[in-house]
Write an enzyme that holds these catalytic residues in place. Structure first.
Site, PDB file in Angstrom:
ATOM      1  N   CYS A 103       0.722  -1.062  -0.091  1.00 12.11           N
ATOM      2  CA  CYS A 103       0.219   0.066  -0.016  1.00 12.11           C
ATOM      3  C   CYS A 103       0.785   1.130   0.170  1.00 12.11           C
ATOM      4  O   CYS A 103       1.885   1.403   0.876  1.00 12.11           O
ATOM      5  CB  CYS A 103      -0.818  -0.027   1.219  1.00 12.11           C
ATOM      6  SG  CYS A 103      -2.022   1.407   1.425  1.00 12.11           S
TER       7      CYS A 103
ATOM      8  N   CYS B 194      -1.129   3.498  -6.630  1.00  5.77           N
ATOM      9  CA  CYS B 194      -2.008   2.795  -5.341  1.00  5.77           C
ATOM     10  C   CYS B 194      -2.092   1.279  -5.994  1.00  5.77           C
ATOM     11  O   CYS B 194      -2.397   1.097  -7.038  1.00  5.77           O
ATOM     12  CB  CYS B 194      -3.250   3.518  -5.319  1.00  5.77           C
ATOM     13  SG  CYS B 194      -4.740   2.652  -4.348  1.00  5.77           S
TER      14      CYS B 194
HETATM   15  N1  DGL Z   1      -4.072   0.177  -1.888  1.00 10.21           N
HETATM   16  C1  DGL Z   1      -3.788   1.607  -1.156  1.00 10.21           C
HETATM   17  C2  DGL Z   1      -2.630   2.146  -1.834  1.00 10.21           C
HETATM   18  O1  DGL Z   1      -1.783   1.582  -2.358  1.00 10.21           O
HETATM   19  C3  DGL Z   1      -4.558   2.354  -0.798  1.00 10.21           C
HETATM   20  C4  DGL Z   1      -6.325   2.511  -1.013  1.00 10.21           C
HETATM   21  C5  DGL Z   1      -6.886   3.201   0.260  1.00 10.21           C
HETATM   22  O2  DGL Z   1      -6.897   2.453   1.094  1.00 10.21           O
HETATM   23  O3  DGL Z   1      -7.091   4.391   0.111  1.00 10.21           O
HETATM   24  O4  DGL Z   1      -2.335   3.337  -1.815  1.00 10.21           O
END
Ligand code: DGL
Length: 258
Positions: free
Chosen positions: A75, A189
């Site tokens: 993330c 993301c």
């Molecule tokens: N998958 C996450 C990222 O790579 C974030 C998504 C979220 O929870 O806002 O930033």
């Protein structure tokens, strides 16, 4: 002695599965404990200090419970905050996921790149530092998307993607300046690779979409002792909201026979 221990992969939701499928492909004998923090989704809207404390303590709790050989924070929104805190707390390797500014700056021919990420990631000092360090001579547009992570969650839950909403989120990435156009967009993301086909179809012109997941899997392979491909795996896919989710189609494996 890391050979039979799993890797713990953490994200706010299903986004980290885009990293997990690359880990699967590169390290087929490695067991995975995948933690989807659905109860706290979306991380993109959280206050920085609160998110840091939350992810560090949640990850430490699951490390104590599962005894992994390494942690992948799959993330960007969390990695751009928590890596120093986690590395100070844990005695195993911690691999992060941060916007792929360096490869994008190396690939662009027009000198115009965009970083498409959550509202949290595009305002981080960490992201600004990456740009200063790796893209000093490139025009970088930062685009904080408010709804894309949720759209990816919805798509994987079986709902149709709303093309107009998706197009509105990506169109600020496409810039034209002195006869040049944006030619490279960083998927900042981990949820976004699950929408890249729709993004390609709706893009005003063709660009290179940079997904850092293969590089993250390679980084993980560098820091652990990889088990043999034939090693029996035990995978667990868990969430903080206690809901089961059907992840297998998204990491390129067939659902179990029932
Ligand atoms: N998958 C996450 C990222 O790579 C974030 C998504 C979220 O929870 O806002 O930033």
């Amino acid at each position: 002695m890391s050979a039979n221990r799993p890797v713990l992969i953490v994200d706010s939701g299903i986004g980290g599965l885009s990293v997990t499928r690359e880990v699967r492909a590169l390290l087929p004998g490695l067991s995975v404990v995948y933690l989807a923090d659905f109860a706290a989704f979306p991380y993109g809207d959280w206050d920085e200090a609160e998110l840091t404390d939350h992810v560090v303590s949640l990850t430490a709790k699951h490390v104590a419970e599962h005894g992994p050989c390494a942690v992948v924070i799959a993330c960007n929104t969390a990695s751009t905050l928590v890596l120093p805190g986690l590395r100070a707390t844990l005695d195993i390797p911690v691999v992060g996921t941060v916007p792929a500014v360096k490869p994008a700056a190396e690939r662009t021919k027009s000198g115009l790149i965009s970083i498409l990420a959550t509202p949290g990631t595009v305002k981080r000092d960490y992201t600004f530092d990456l740009i200063r360090q790796f893209a000093p001579d490139v025009a970088v547009t930062l685009v904080g998307a408010t709804g894309l992570a949720r759209m990816a969650e919805e798509k994987l839950a079986g709902r149709a993607v709303d093309g107009a909403r998706l197009a509105a989120e990506i169109v600020p990435c496409f810039k034209e300046k002195r006869g040049k156009r944006t030619d490279t967009i960083v998927l900042g993301c981990t949820h976004y690779p699950f929408l890249v086909e729709e993004m390609r179809a709706l893009a005003p012109w063709e660009v290179d979409w940079v997904d850092p997941a293969p590089a993250i899997a390679r980084r993980l392979a560098d820091v652990i002792e990889a088990p043999d491909a034939g090693t029996a795996r035990f995978d667990r896919y868990i969430s903080t909201a206690g809901v089961a989710f059907d992840y297998l189609p998204f990491i390129g494996e067939k659902p179990h026979d029932s």
